[in-house]
Motif scaffolding. Structure first.
Motif, PDB file in Angstrom:
ATOM      1  N   MET A   1     -26.256  75.417  47.481  1.00 54.74           N
ATOM      2  CA  MET A   1     -27.685  75.655  47.308  1.00 54.74           C
ATOM      3  C   MET A   1     -28.315  76.113  48.622  1.00 54.74           C
ATOM      4  O   MET A   1     -29.157  77.019  48.650  1.00 54.74           O
ATOM      5  N   LEU A   2     -27.896  75.491  49.707  1.00 52.35           N
ATOM      6  CA  LEU A   2     -28.392  75.887  51.025  1.00 52.35           C
ATOM      7  C   LEU A   2     -27.967  77.316  51.349  1.00 52.35           C
ATOM      8  O   LEU A   2     -28.761  78.119  51.859  1.00 52.35           O
TER       9      LEU A   2
ATOM     10  N   ASP B   1     -30.912  79.467  46.286  1.00 51.75           N
ATOM     11  CA  ASP B   1     -31.335  79.290  44.894  1.00 51.75           C
ATOM     12  C   ASP B   1     -31.441  77.794  44.595  1.00 51.75           C
ATOM     13  O   ASP B   1     -30.430  77.117  44.418  1.00 51.75           O
ATOM     14  N   TRP B   2     -32.672  77.287  44.534  1.00 47.34           N
ATOM     15  CA  TRP B   2     -32.899  75.859  44.316  1.00 47.34           C
ATOM     16  C   TRP B   2     -33.095  75.528  42.840  1.00 47.34           C
ATOM     17  O   TRP B   2     -33.312  74.377  42.489  1.00 47.34           O
TER      18      TRP B   2
ATOM     19  N   THR C   1     -30.625  66.472  49.404  1.00 42.13           N
ATOM     20  CA  THR C   1     -29.445  66.638  50.249  1.00 42.13           C
ATOM     21  C   THR C   1     -29.460  67.977  50.966  1.00 42.13           C
ATOM     22  O   THR C   1     -29.064  68.069  52.137  1.00 42.13           O
ATOM     23  N   THR C   2     -29.941  69.001  50.300  1.00 44.81           N
ATOM     24  CA  THR C   2     -30.029  70.317  50.921  1.00 44.81           C
ATOM     25  C   THR C   2     -30.975  70.290  52.116  1.00 44.81           C
ATOM     26  O   THR C   2     -30.714  70.931  53.144  1.00 44.81           O
TER      27      THR C   2
ATOM     28  N   PHE D   1     -22.986  63.291  58.046  1.00 43.84           N
ATOM     29  CA  PHE D   1     -24.201  62.581  58.446  1.00 43.84           C
ATOM     30  C   PHE D   1     -25.412  63.159  57.722  1.00 43.84           C
ATOM     31  O   PHE D   1     -26.256  62.414  57.208  1.00 43.84           O
ATOM     32  N   ALA D   2     -25.504  64.478  57.657  1.00 44.72           N
ATOM     33  CA  ALA D   2     -26.627  65.125  56.979  1.00 44.72           C
ATOM     34  C   ALA D   2     -26.652  64.782  55.493  1.00 44.72           C
ATOM     35  O   ALA D   2     -27.722  64.574  54.908  1.00 44.72           O
TER      36      ALA D   2
END
Length: 229
Positions: free
Chosen positions: A43-44, A48-49, A70-71, A82-83
């Motif tokens: 997605m990142l 496109d979300w 999360t993105t 971690f992200a």
């Protein structure tokens, strides 16, 4: 009361710091976590979300709120474990505060609220849910926030709390779907024995119901307009 508030803040900061310091020590090797992380990474990359993909194949098994959160983490901290887990820790901290606030609202006993938050913060099922990426941590956070808003509305009859409840439960719906309504419905029925539902809010209840439908079904409706299949 002030003493217990200080204790609560210290507890949350200590546990959150420990979780954050260890959040990147292992990779996203568990199958569910890896799936959610990869969908968010794609997605990142794509920007496109609306249409989540897994290995570039549309993946509509769950509503997208967990992917969105999360993105954002991946965008802030880079593509790493971690992200992926950062906002899970934030969700955990919010959950503990909400359990404390709900308990204090229901029982008006700061010491009891403190014990409730300590017990909740150390439950194995809670700790497991916020150490690996799934929808569970975010669903629990929004359901607790929704119950907090509803309980405060019943007790104080202050409309902003009703809107908090509606927006929170709609967010939970966008993370998991209709199953998230089970706990709030049964909890609300049990609260009738504690608080008398305020009268004279018929119009507000109708607006709240329509707002819930508008928010919770927004992604589904937009998706259908974009992709008839």
């Amino acid at each position: 009361m002030k003493e217990y508030n200080i204790k609560l803040i210290f507890l949350i900061l200590l546990q959150s710091a420990l979780m954050l310091s260890t959040a990147g020590l292992w990779g996203v090797v568990e199958t569910s976590e890896a799936r959610y992380a990869e969908i968010s990474r794609e997605m990142l990359r794509s920007g496109d979300w609306i249409n989540p993909t897994l290995l570039n194949i549309h993946h509509y098994h769950k509503p997208p709120l967990t992917y969105w959160i999360t993105t954002v983490g991946l965008k802030l901290f880079g593509v790493n474990s971690f992200a992926v887990r950062f906002f899970l820790v934030i969700a955990y901290a919010i959950q503990v505060m909400l359990v404390h606030s709900i308990s204090k609202t229901l029982f008006s006993r700061p010491r009891l609220a403190w014990y409730a938050s300590v017990i909740y913060s150390t439950l194995p099922i809670v700790l497991v849910s916020v150490r690996g990426l799934t929808t569970d941590a975010y669903v629990a956070t929004f359901v607790l926030l929704g119950l907090f808003g509803w309980i405060r509305f019943l007790k104080k009859q202050n409309l902003p709390y009703l809107w908090i409840a509606v927006a929170s439960l709609a967010s939970a719906f966008l993370a998991k779907g209709p199953v998230v309504l089970v706990v709030p419905i049964f909890a609300s029925l049990s609260l009738i024995n504690i608080f008398t539902p305020p009268r004279g809010y018929t119009l507000q209840y109708i607006i709240a119901g329509l707002l819930f439908l508008l928010l919770s079904l927004s992604w589904f409706a937009f998706l259908i307009t974009q992709n008839k299949e």
